[in-house]
Design an enzyme around this catalytic site. Structure first.
Site, PDB file in Angstrom:
ATOM      1  N   ASP A   1       7.319  28.276 -20.222  1.00 15.28           N
ATOM      2  CA  ASP A   1       7.930  27.281 -19.352  1.00 15.28           C
ATOM      3  C   ASP A   1       7.061  26.864 -18.183  1.00 15.28           C
ATOM      4  O   ASP A   1       7.402  25.938 -17.450  1.00 15.28           O
ATOM      5  CB  ASP A   1       9.270  27.800 -18.819  1.00 15.28           C
ATOM      6  CG  ASP A   1      10.319  27.773 -19.914  1.00 15.28           C
ATOM      7  OD1 ASP A   1      10.208  26.899 -20.782  1.00 15.28           O
ATOM      8  OD2 ASP A   1      11.216  28.627 -19.900  1.00 15.28           O
TER       9      ASP A   1
ATOM     10  N   HIS B   1       7.434  37.859 -18.533  1.00 11.90           N
ATOM     11  CA  HIS B   1       8.205  37.782 -19.770  1.00 11.90           C
ATOM     12  C   HIS B   1       8.633  39.185 -20.162  1.00 11.90           C
ATOM     13  O   HIS B   1       7.892  40.144 -19.955  1.00 11.90           O
ATOM     14  CB  HIS B   1       7.368  37.151 -20.898  1.00 11.90           C
ATOM     15  CG  HIS B   1       8.228  36.601 -21.972  1.00 11.90           C
ATOM     16  ND1 HIS B   1       8.715  37.371 -22.993  1.00 11.90           N
ATOM     17  CD2 HIS B   1       8.731  35.353 -22.153  1.00 11.90           C
ATOM     18  CE1 HIS B   1       9.472  36.610 -23.764  1.00 11.90           C
ATOM     19  NE2 HIS B   1       9.503  35.391 -23.281  1.00 11.90           N
TER      20      HIS B   1
HETATM   21  N1  CMC Z   1       7.753  36.683  -9.913  1.00 10.60           N
HETATM   22  C1  CMC Z   1       7.621  37.790  -9.159  1.00 10.60           C
HETATM   23  N2  CMC Z   1       7.858  39.045  -9.602  1.00 10.60           N
HETATM   24  C2  CMC Z   1       8.260  39.181 -10.865  1.00 10.60           C
HETATM   25  C3  CMC Z   1       8.438  38.074 -11.718  1.00 10.60           C
HETATM   26  C4  CMC Z   1       8.161  36.793 -11.195  1.00 10.60           C
HETATM   27  N3  CMC Z   1       8.322  35.707 -11.964  1.00 10.60           N
HETATM   28  N4  CMC Z   1       8.840  38.506 -12.924  1.00 10.60           N
HETATM   29  C5  CMC Z   1       8.938  39.841 -12.844  1.00 10.60           C
HETATM   30  N5  CMC Z   1       8.576  40.250 -11.600  1.00 10.60           N
HETATM   31  C6  CMC Z   1       8.494  41.641 -11.131  1.00 10.60           C
HETATM   32  C7  CMC Z   1       9.856  42.236 -10.871  1.00 10.60           C
HETATM   33  O1  CMC Z   1      10.251  42.045  -9.530  1.00 10.60           O
HETATM   34  C8  CMC Z   1       9.614  43.675 -11.215  1.00 10.60           C
HETATM   35  O2  CMC Z   1       8.918  44.274 -10.142  1.00 10.60           O
HETATM   36  P1  CMC Z   1       9.185  45.852  -9.792  1.00 10.60           P
HETATM   37  O3  CMC Z   1       8.735  46.612 -11.006  1.00 10.60           O
HETATM   38  O4  CMC Z   1       8.380  46.094  -8.575  1.00 10.60           O
HETATM   39  O5  CMC Z   1      10.663  45.964  -9.541  1.00 10.60           O
HETATM   40  C9  CMC Z   1       8.633  43.631 -12.392  1.00 10.60           C
HETATM   41  O6  CMC Z   1       7.920  42.391 -12.216  1.00 10.60           O
HETATM   42  C10 CMC Z   1       9.301  43.632 -13.754  1.00 10.60           C
HETATM   43  O7  CMC Z   1      10.260  42.588 -13.797  1.00 10.60           O
HETATM   44  P2  CMC Z   1      11.675  42.676 -14.513  1.00 10.60           P
HETATM   45  O8  CMC Z   1      12.600  41.689 -13.872  1.00 10.60           O
HETATM   46  O9  CMC Z   1      12.105  44.107 -14.593  1.00 10.60           O
HETATM   47  O10 CMC Z   1      11.257  42.203 -15.958  1.00 10.60           O
HETATM   48  P3  CMC Z   1      12.243  41.686 -17.045  1.00 10.60           P
HETATM   49  O11 CMC Z   1      11.591  41.946 -18.345  1.00 10.60           O
HETATM   50  O12 CMC Z   1      13.621  42.235 -16.831  1.00 10.60           O
HETATM   51  O13 CMC Z   1      12.338  40.101 -16.742  1.00 10.60           O
HETATM   52  C11 CMC Z   1      11.857  37.797 -16.721  1.00 10.60           C
HETATM   53  C12 CMC Z   1      11.606  39.131 -17.419  1.00 10.60           C
HETATM   54  C13 CMC Z   1      11.322  36.651 -17.586  1.00 10.60           C
HETATM   55  C14 CMC Z   1      13.380  37.573 -16.556  1.00 10.60           C
HETATM   56  C15 CMC Z   1      11.176  37.807 -15.331  1.00 10.60           C
HETATM   57  O14 CMC Z   1       9.790  37.968 -15.497  1.00 10.60           O
HETATM   58  C16 CMC Z   1      11.472  36.551 -14.517  1.00 10.60           C
HETATM   59  O15 CMC Z   1      12.479  36.511 -13.814  1.00 10.60           O
HETATM   60  N6  CMC Z   1      10.577  35.507 -14.598  1.00 10.60           N
HETATM   61  C17 CMC Z   1      10.838  34.248 -13.943  1.00 10.60           C
HETATM   62  C18 CMC Z   1      11.808  33.410 -14.784  1.00 10.60           C
HETATM   63  C19 CMC Z   1      11.153  32.836 -16.010  1.00 10.60           C
HETATM   64  O16 CMC Z   1      10.060  32.281 -15.968  1.00 10.60           O
HETATM   65  N7  CMC Z   1      11.871  32.924 -17.148  1.00 10.60           N
HETATM   66  C20 CMC Z   1      11.435  32.309 -18.412  1.00 10.60           C
HETATM   67  C21 CMC Z   1      11.073  33.303 -19.448  1.00 10.60           C
HETATM   68  S1  CMC Z   1      10.205  32.542 -20.829  1.00 10.60           S
HETATM   69  C22 CMC Z   1      11.363  31.488 -21.529  1.00 10.60           C
HETATM   70  C23 CMC Z   1      12.330  32.238 -22.335  1.00 10.60           C
HETATM   71  O17 CMC Z   1      11.974  32.611 -23.484  1.00 10.60           O
HETATM   72  O18 CMC Z   1      13.445  32.489 -21.886  1.00 10.60           O
END
Ligand code: CMC
Length: 428
Positions: free
Chosen positions: A364, A307
């Site tokens: 989720d 998240h």
């Molecule tokens: N599985 C594997 N690796 C992950 C995941 C995941 N679900 N989420 C983040 N990472 C890794 C990412 O690759 C990155 O690694 P590194 O630092 O080595 O590059 C690190 O963790 C940080 O991730 P980020 O993408 O920079 O983080 P963000 O804050 O931009 O993204 C997120 C947050 C929710 C989009 C992401 O965690 C994600 O894609 N999760 C899966 C989709 C999901 O479950 N979304 C629902 C969110 S809750 C409902 C809502 O309120 O929308």
């Protein structure tokens, strides 16, 4: 003396005010930065940018706190109803009995949608994703109620639009499902409360009697409460930014629905179940998927994990995980997907990759399992999220209009070619 911050740009040092929220959250007010220095701040994905001040939802991602108008989410999920929470978010206070009676009576009375709109549902292909149908029909409402298009009109008109939206979204959502399965639509019934009415429109068929099960009603109502607002996320910021151009509320909400659809946001609930079903069908064990998620060259991510703001746990996920067990037990549903979800959670939470990045199950991860248990098809999961989030979007839009916020218009750092002369096509 009020706190300030200093920024040095080249030889120039400028002093900027610090804004402090009621929970002592701090932000540097950079509104004068460009005027004074010619520089802008650069923050792709708005990870550190406060786009507004807001009195609606407080969230502390480190401590796992979520409160609507000061009330902890745990208490609201246990003690209130979705319509009560909707009132709280939109009007700022929990309703009295009389206020609630009036509010729910008005919502009930507006659930019917214009008969001509039925043709829209019939015109969509059977395979249409219900989120596309939902967004299209919400914007269509603006064509039926042109008198409520101006957001700066009398409060009464805006208030009517708000009630229409909350009432009609449940009918539109249920009809989008009926359309996809080729069944006749079911009209709203005033004898039901909000959640019962939705379930009746979803599951009632001409051939059988249907009475909403109280366990299902409670579970669904709680899920709607947990989704009702989440401060400045992708869809809510979309609603505010579209509304900031003074586009009407229907348009702003339809834009929010579109933003929610993506799998990184609300679409994750559908993606979680699809992922778990893939893992189950693959039969190759859990580690393979964990390794895929960790591989930078593989786009696969564990859906429902991680998240932007929660870095310890998502308090909504804690509530949902518990109610997921309860609901499945009460309904006597045994779903191997739930066991798989628990296994995946266990493996991921003990893996250094996930630990180092503070990746935990989000709202989720378990919500889809409850939706599945109560018979809601996977493609409808994000529609359920949208129904829950609607009062939050409305509250945020209303606040933005009341605060007379300026039109949203970010800046950029240009990285394209510098000026060059046009060359005719041959010999370019
Ligand atoms: N599985 C594997 N690796 C992950 C995941 C995941 N679900 N989420 C983040 N990472 C890794 C990412 O690759 C990155 O690694 P590194 O630092 O080595 O590059 C690190 O963790 C940080 O991730 P980020 O993408 O920079 O983080 P963000 O804050 O931009 O993204 C997120 C947050 C929710 C989009 C992401 O965690 C994600 O894609 N999760 C899966 C989709 C999901 O479950 N979304 C629902 C969110 S809750 C409902 C809502 O309120 O929308």
């Amino acid at each position: 003396m009020s706190e300030t911050a200093e920024i040095r740009v080249g030889d120039q040092v400028i002093e900027l005010p610090v804004v402090t929220g009621t929970e002592n959250e701090k932000g540097i007010d950079i509104r004068k930065l460009r005027d004074q220095t010619g520089y802008i701040t650069f923050d792709s994905g708005y990870k550190n940018t406060g786009a507004t001040s807001s009195a609606i939802t407080f969230l502390d991602g480190e401590k796992g706190i979520l409160r609507y108008r000061g009330y902890p989410i745990e208490q609201l999920a246990e003690k209130s109803t979705f319509l009560e929470v909707a009132y709280l978010l939109i009007y700022g206070e929990l309703p009295t009995q009389a206020e609630f009676a009036d509010w729910s009576e008005k919502i009930t009375r507006h659930t019917l949608i214009h008969e001509d709109m039925k043709e829209f549902f019939e015109a969509f292909p059977r395979k249409a994703h219900p989120m596309g149908v939902l967004a299209s029909n919400l914007i269509s409402l603006s064509t039926f109620y042109p008198e409520s298009l101006d957001p700066d009109r009398e409060e009464e008109k805006v208030d009517l639009t708000i009630k229409r939206l909350i009432a009609k979204i449940s009918t539109i959502a249920a009809w989008s499902h009926k359309n996809s399965v080729g069944h006749p639509v079911v009209y709203p019934k005033n004898k039901y409360n909000y959640t019962e009415n939705f379930l009746n429109m979803m599951f009632s068929v001409p051939t059988e009697d249907y009475e909403p099960d109280p366990v299902v009603v409670k579970a669904l109502d709680q899920l709607l409460i947990l989704h009702a607002d989440h401060e400045q996320n992708c869809s809510t910021s979309t609603v505010r930014i579209v509304g900031s151009s003074r586009a009407n509320l229907y348009a702003s909400i339809a834009a929010g629905v579109s933003a929610l659809w993506g799998p990184l946001h609300g679409g994750a609930n559908q993606a979680v179940i699809e992922m778990l079903e893939n893992i189950q069908a693959d039969g190759g064990g859990m580690q393979k998927w964990i390794d895929k998620a960790k591989d930078k060259n593989d786009p696969f991510r564990i859906m429902g994990f991680g998240h932007r703001v929660y870095k310890n746990f998502d308090p909504r996920a804690t509530i949902i995980k518990k109610s997921c067990d309860d609901v499945l037990q009460k309904l006597g549903v045994q779903d191997p997907i739930l066991d798989l979800a628990k296994q995946l959670e266990h493996v991921a939470l003990n893996d250094d990759y996930f630990k180092e990045r503070n990746l935990y199950p989000n709202v989720d991860f378990y919500s889809g399992i409850i939706y599945k248990a109560i018979g809601i098809p996977t493609e409808m999961f994000t529609v359920m999220f949208a129904m829950g989030r609607l009062p939050g979007w409305i509250a945020q839009w209303k606040e933005m209009i009341a605060d007379k916020e300026p039109i949203g218009r970010p800046r950029q750092i240009y990285t394209g070619p510098t000026e060059r002369a046009y060359k005719p096509m041959s010999g370019r």
